[in-house]
Design an enzyme around this catalytic site. Structure first.
Site, PDB file in Angstrom:
ATOM      1  N   LEU C  64       0.906  -1.311  -0.105  1.00 30.16           N
ATOM      2  CA  LEU C  64       0.029  -0.135  -0.113  1.00 30.16           C
ATOM      3  C   LEU C  64       0.917   1.162   0.076  1.00 30.16           C
ATOM      4  O   LEU C  64       2.129   1.184   0.420  1.00 30.16           O
ATOM      5  CB  LEU C  64      -0.920  -0.210   1.355  1.00 30.16           C
ATOM      6  CG  LEU C  64      -1.827  -1.392   1.204  1.00 30.16           C
ATOM      7  CD1 LEU C  64      -2.450  -1.418   2.570  1.00 30.16           C
ATOM      8  CD2 LEU C  64      -2.836  -1.097   0.198  1.00 30.16           C
ATOM      9  N   PRO C  65       0.100   2.520  -0.413  1.00 26.26           N
ATOM     10  CA  PRO C  65       1.075   3.742  -0.556  1.00 26.26           C
ATOM     11  C   PRO C  65       1.838   4.113   0.731  1.00 26.26           C
ATOM     12  O   PRO C  65       2.879   4.605   0.625  1.00 26.26           O
ATOM     13  CB  PRO C  65       0.038   4.551  -1.136  1.00 26.26           C
ATOM     14  CG  PRO C  65      -0.928   3.700  -1.770  1.00 26.26           C
ATOM     15  CD  PRO C  65      -1.043   2.665  -1.056  1.00 26.26           C
ATOM     16  N   THR C  95       6.148   0.357   2.240  1.00 28.47           N
ATOM     17  CA  THR C  95       7.140   1.262   3.014  1.00 28.47           C
ATOM     18  C   THR C  95       6.424   2.379   3.691  1.00 28.47           C
ATOM     19  O   THR C  95       5.691   3.065   3.240  1.00 28.47           O
ATOM     20  CB  THR C  95       8.016   1.693   2.262  1.00 28.47           C
ATOM     21  OG1 THR C  95       8.688   0.907   1.323  1.00 28.47           O
ATOM     22  CG2 THR C  95       8.969   2.698   2.803  1.00 28.47           C
ATOM     23  N   LYS C 170      14.836  -0.078   5.918  1.00 29.95           N
ATOM     24  CA  LYS C 170      14.490   0.655   4.766  1.00 29.95           C
ATOM     25  C   LYS C 170      14.651   2.236   4.999  1.00 29.95           C
ATOM     26  O   LYS C 170      15.194   2.901   3.852  1.00 29.95           O
ATOM     27  CB  LYS C 170      13.050   0.286   4.179  1.00 29.95           C
ATOM     28  CG  LYS C 170      12.448   0.986   3.110  1.00 29.95           C
ATOM     29  CD  LYS C 170      12.687   0.267   1.968  1.00 29.95           C
ATOM     30  CE  LYS C 170      12.379   0.990   0.638  1.00 29.95           C
ATOM     31  NZ  LYS C 170      11.128   1.140  -0.053  1.00 29.95           N
ATOM     32  N   LYS C 245       9.572  10.807  -0.330  1.00 29.26           N
ATOM     33  CA  LYS C 245       8.619  10.415   0.622  1.00 29.26           C
ATOM     34  C   LYS C 245       9.358   9.386   1.659  1.00 29.26           C
ATOM     35  O   LYS C 245       9.131   9.615   2.888  1.00 29.26           O
ATOM     36  CB  LYS C 245       7.763   9.270  -0.111  1.00 29.26           C
ATOM     37  CG  LYS C 245       6.936   8.603   0.694  1.00 29.26           C
ATOM     38  CD  LYS C 245       6.361   7.138  -0.065  1.00 29.26           C
ATOM     39  CE  LYS C 245       5.925   6.116   1.352  1.00 29.26           C
ATOM     40  NZ  LYS C 245       5.660   4.887   0.860  1.00 29.26           N
TER      41      LYS C 245
END
Lengths: 295, 295, 295, 295
Positions: C64-65, C95, C170, C245
């Site tokens: 998902l975003p 992420t 990450k 992002k």
């Protein structure tokens, strides 16, 4: 007027006492009994919970540490909004994230309860002397209703715009203040490293385009001005950790609204480094020590 | 009084003309013939070289682009210092590196020639209107000797300290100004991204601790203030490339004297990026465009 | 094995198709019908909601975003956790913020449902070619259960630690990558401004202490390496807005855990400025254009 | 071969000794008698001045602290260039400003004297073990003439381009290295603040896009790698003040050639702050201490 005051810390307690002195019936609540006791000693009453304090109050004022406390106290089925009557005016004086202020006041509006955000500047001295500055967000009618009360606690009342605008102004102003302070410290240190007298340098820059609040009223170099924290070992004033909190709110807010704040972000990191070196409780002008001279 | 004026550019020419208007005999020199012609048209004389202009002058004033030009004109066997008589007063109004100013005036002192550094702020409008601010470094007796002349060209004369102190103040002040401008742009953009009216935000911050010269007198957001470069598409005023030059002097100076200038260095890099995007000739408040809104 | 796959975007769809190709029964869900259709065309099934897709699935994978989508899909009485059976393994490949990953997996643990966080790197090419890198957080037994599936979609599976550790790695790695890319761009531009051939400079630094992933494998200067985004007008690759992002997640996370990230914060602001100038969809090595040469 | 070696400090002395060991006749000069004595003890000779050492030498090598020393030794009527014969090869191994290297070699060329710039990396260990890396600028024929000698002192000889290119590569590489080190420190601290094991985090990032020289070979977190300065209290290695000098060269060079180095400038300021706090002689990976954990 019956007033509830939630959060009787270093700021909230003297603010509540100023309302008592002005003749209002103030019922307070704080998790720390000693703070609640101090309100009673000043002529106020205490309640066993925030909602209990708010029962029957025409105006409920909150002064809490951070966004999450405001959400906890206002929201949910046992929160202040659910417990409020349509006649209640809610005034949040906490310094919190603008987005949280907008969210809480939006939920309040859904419940037809009037709410404004009214964070302050001026520190504990301003709270005690009733000389705080209030930056207020909310509908004009609600702000006007609050004004007579705010004037008992402060000197300047700025209506900044709709709900959340008070927090926005606070966040923008204090981010800028952090930048002014570090920039001023850098300019003074640079001049001193060239052999300049910081007093002469400050005087000239104060009459030139480098003029700013930190340079003129809160000079970070010891000895340049009397009666500043810098001239009493950076004690008193506005602490490093409070500035760090406000810069954190600014950077977080910038992420949320997609704003570029390169100097504001760097200021936050420099204050973070400074705080971690054990300077968290010093006045924020002590960043002059991090921007050090070569010994 | 016989005065030589070397460097008749956008700043030097109107300064020299103001001395002519005040009744002085001004002999100028500039590599650009058109500039020299303009001085003649205003009642001055021209010479074929800097040293020729200085021959017989009681006071020699220079207004040159950068450190290397000042070194070239003053130093060496064919420079102004070698050519000066012990009665000459040398006044360098260029904005250059403090270390170069200290070096040149030190060589001048070895030759028993009086010299002061007197960089200005106020831009071409200040040069034309004789409202410049002079930041002066040098011995008090030399500064006092220069004062009546400087007052014909400017409004405020600040004696900052010994030789080089004028340049130091200029460099410190303008570095701070660059930081104030970017910080103000960031604060305004952050508020606007939260939906704030930049006019209201500016008014409140101007009465709060975010107060600074850029916010109050030179607001970078179009429409907030009349008569600012921001309200005429960033034309006029103090150009991006001039601010970039001054920030470069500050960073270079910081390297030389071992000073920490984290915000000043970042300001220099942001102005460098802005200039390279084609904004070099815009007013420096146009950094508001680099600190952009999300479209 | 019955697998549910929620979120069939540019990354999720090819990942889900790789699971179909490996012989699994994959039921997908996405708000965009065209994406769901593409899964059907590849041999999968679709459901009308996330919970419907998850019904009967042994493993539920989400891609998902952002944090808020993960919270919306997993939490609450109608979320995936409430609907899961004690035998279900939940794998979130999105992420998102490490703190949100820790919160969601903690709620999952309260419901006795196994969950791991497994964000990926490698981009759409890695998703299509099943060469993704997975950074996984969670209990070893759950990670081992997931491993055979992850190996159908990727090449490297790193177990980073407990729940949230996948997201932490990450976030840390990509913040560092953003710094490497800008630092490499600065070093190359500085060399070129001195007249250096960027190819020679890159070769020497790649064998020296300036060696880093961006320099060696993803050189941001056009023409230095073939087959990089820089050599095809910064098309393809990992977009500026995706890097922005991830840098935003890093800065937000740093605020939450009280970490100093001065270079990381500056990198975020530089990418923000770059994105606002219209470069959001270019490859992130295009920051080389912001760090421009003087023309 | 008759070789003169000027500057017998921590780097120069072991380099000169390696040339003695290789069978060359080395005449040294240093202001510090003890250093000159050490060369004699190793089989070399000493002279009373740089020019005296160079008399009759086929190759003159200099290893000096900074730009101003190089200018002082090479230039002027009593400098090495004036004293050199047309057959002499001048090799400057000092790390200095690229613009100064270009200037000195240009003057050398006017005198028809062959000169190359050949700064090194590898530290005192590399100088002693003859494993230095040389980054060389100059004409190919001159570089080839120097190569056999350089190979007696180092392992890698990179021909970077024309005169000054050696210094340019050194400056670019070391600026990038400073950025890599701080970025790596930030990433590790961020991970650790989230509860990550820095060893696991380092391993995964070393196999991912965060991979870089500092992370892999010179990890700044104590305990992650054996045999790094971080694991022996940041002793040995490449000192903070040397990194600070190189970052200063990079920033100064960027000002001169009009380059944008936002991360490089911030790195310089962070190292400057770190040095002023008393860490100047620690290894440069100790910046990990400035990027501290909240205690």
């Amino acid at each position: 007027m019956n007033i509830a005051f939630i959060g009787l810390g270093n700021m909230g307690l003297p603010m509540a006492i100023n309302l008592v002195k002005a003749g209002h019936a103030v019922t307070g609540f704080d998790l720390a009994k000693s703070q609640a006791d101090a309100l009673v000693a000043a002529g106020g009453k205490v309640a066993a919970s925030a909602v209990a304090a708010a029962a029957g109050a025409e105006v409920v004022i909150t002064m809490l540490p951070a966004s999450r406390h405001v959400e906890a106290v206002y929201l949910g089925s046992s929160g202040l909004i659910a417990a409020a009557s349509p006649k209640t005016l809610l005034i949040d004086c906490s310094t919190i994230a603008p987005e949280v202020a907008r969210k809480v006041s939006s939920i309040s509006a859904e419940h037809k309860v009037a709410m404004i955000d009214a964070p302050v500047s001026g520190g504990t001295a301003g709270a005690q002397g009733a000389t705080l500055t209030f930056m207020v967000g909310g509908k004009t009618e609600h702000v006007n209703r609050a004004r007579p009360l705010l004037e008992k606690m402060g000197k300047n009342i700025f209506h900044a715009g709709d709900s959340g605008a008070g927090q926005t102004v606070k966040v923008c102003n204090n981010m800028l203040l952090g930048i002014l302070m570090i920039g001023t410290a850098e300019a003074l240190r640079l001049g001193m490293a060239n052999g300049m007298d910081p007093k002469v340098l400050s005087e000239i820059m104060s009459k030139s385009s480098g003029r700013n609040w930190a340079l003129e009223l809160y000079n970070p170099c010891p000895g340049v001005m009397e009666n500043t924290p810098a001239s009493r070992n950076y004690s008193g004033g506005f602490g490093v950790d409070l500035m760090l909190k406000d810069l954190g709110l600014a950077v977080e807010n910038a992420l949320g609204v997609s704003a570029s704040v390169p100097l504001g972000s760097l200021a936050r990191n420099l204050y973070d480094i400074h705080s971690k070196q054990g300077s968290g409780t010093l006045d924020f002008s002590s960043i002059f020590k991090l921007i050090a001279a070569r010994s």
